[in-house]
Design an enzyme around this catalytic site. Sequence first.
Site, mmCIF file in Angstrom:
data_model
loop_
_atom_site.group_PDB
_atom_site.id
_atom_site.type_symbol
_atom_site.label_atom_id
_atom_site.label_comp_id
_atom_site.label_asym_id
_atom_site.label_seq_id
_atom_site.Cartn_x
_atom_site.Cartn_y
_atom_site.Cartn_z
ATOM 1 N N HIS A 49 -8.804 -1.558 0.471
ATOM 2 C CA HIS A 49 -9.889 -2.264 1.181
ATOM 3 C C HIS A 49 -10.875 -2.780 0.141
ATOM 4 O O HIS A 49 -10.625 -2.728 -1.057
ATOM 5 C CB HIS A 49 -10.631 -1.264 2.101
ATOM 6 N N CYS A 79 -3.708 -1.083 4.714
ATOM 7 C CA CYS A 79 -3.875 0.238 5.332
ATOM 8 C C CYS A 79 -3.244 0.322 6.723
ATOM 9 O O CYS A 79 -2.032 0.351 6.833
ATOM 10 C CB CYS A 79 -5.347 0.596 5.339
HETATM 11 N N1 GLN Z 1 -5.762 5.184 10.667
HETATM 12 C C1 GLN Z 1 -4.978 5.064 9.442
HETATM 13 C C2 GLN Z 1 -5.200 6.255 8.495
HETATM 14 O O1 GLN Z 1 -6.189 6.944 8.637
HETATM 15 C C3 GLN Z 1 -5.351 3.766 8.733
HETATM 16 C C4 GLN Z 1 -6.782 3.762 8.205
HETATM 17 C C5 GLN Z 1 -7.198 2.414 7.661
HETATM 18 O O2 GLN Z 1 -6.758 1.362 8.099
HETATM 19 N N2 GLN Z 1 -8.150 2.430 6.682
HETATM 20 O O3 GLN Z 1 -4.399 6.454 7.593
#
Ligand code: GLN
EC number: 6.3.5.13
Length: 260
Positions: A212, A97
């Site tokens: 995740h 992510c």
């Molecule tokens: N801030 C980034 C987004 O919202 C990554 C989010 C994350 O790492 N889950 O896309």
Amino acid sequence: MKLSLNICHLYSDLMDTYGDKGNITALTKRCQWRDIDISVTSISVGDKLSALTLDFDLYFFGGGQDRQQILVGQDLQKKSKEIKEAIESGAVMLSICGGYQLLQNYFKTLEGVEIKGIGLFDAHTKGSTTRMIGNLLINLNHQLKSGIDYIYPASHIPHPTSNLIGFENHSGKTYLGKDLKPLGTVIKGFGNNGEDKTEGAIYKNAFGCYLHGSLLPKNPHFADYLIVKALERRHGMVKLKPLDDAIEWQAHESAIKRIP
Ligand code: GLN
């Protein structure tokens, strides 16, 4: 000779909003259960990579919120050369992510802040008003799937080694460059952008995704694949001793069952 694996955990203090540290635990335990020596070094803002780069076999880069990404993105530029050299020399990268986004060309947040990436993945991400949240099930890229089947010791057991299951939570939409291979195709969930059915990206032994969960504890086949590719860098061809992954596969299948 005893096998050893050196892991670099990038920005473990800033990029762990979604519990991605569980991937480090899975890699560590799966090596210890096989009597493979394993070291984990956290590298964060202001730390130098250069002297150590040659030692790291696997880099891990977890997820974070836009705010942390702005700070981390500035520091990552100072580590860009060493990380790219390491991947070109066969090191493994697993990025999830926010980490995945910062390894691309750029991430433009919804507020219009453009965070420069290091261009390891020829892709870019744009912030959106859609929050893409939920279980994410993908069908693996076929080339990766055959690599996993060859490496994963228990592949003879009828497990769904053709997929990966995780949990996504992002507003950024990622678009891959024309030659960049996706990690897989979306069966359930949004994936890279909720539009083109791609999820993640692969460049050499560098993997990026929105999975995740954390990802590796319930995808033992992918965990072992990453371990073998990382070990091969200094040890040549290796064969892993099979582990009893019954609980891991139960977790895999129960997560899939939770998808509406
Ligand atoms: N801030 C980034 C987004 O919202 C990554 C989010 C994350 O790492 N889950 O896309």
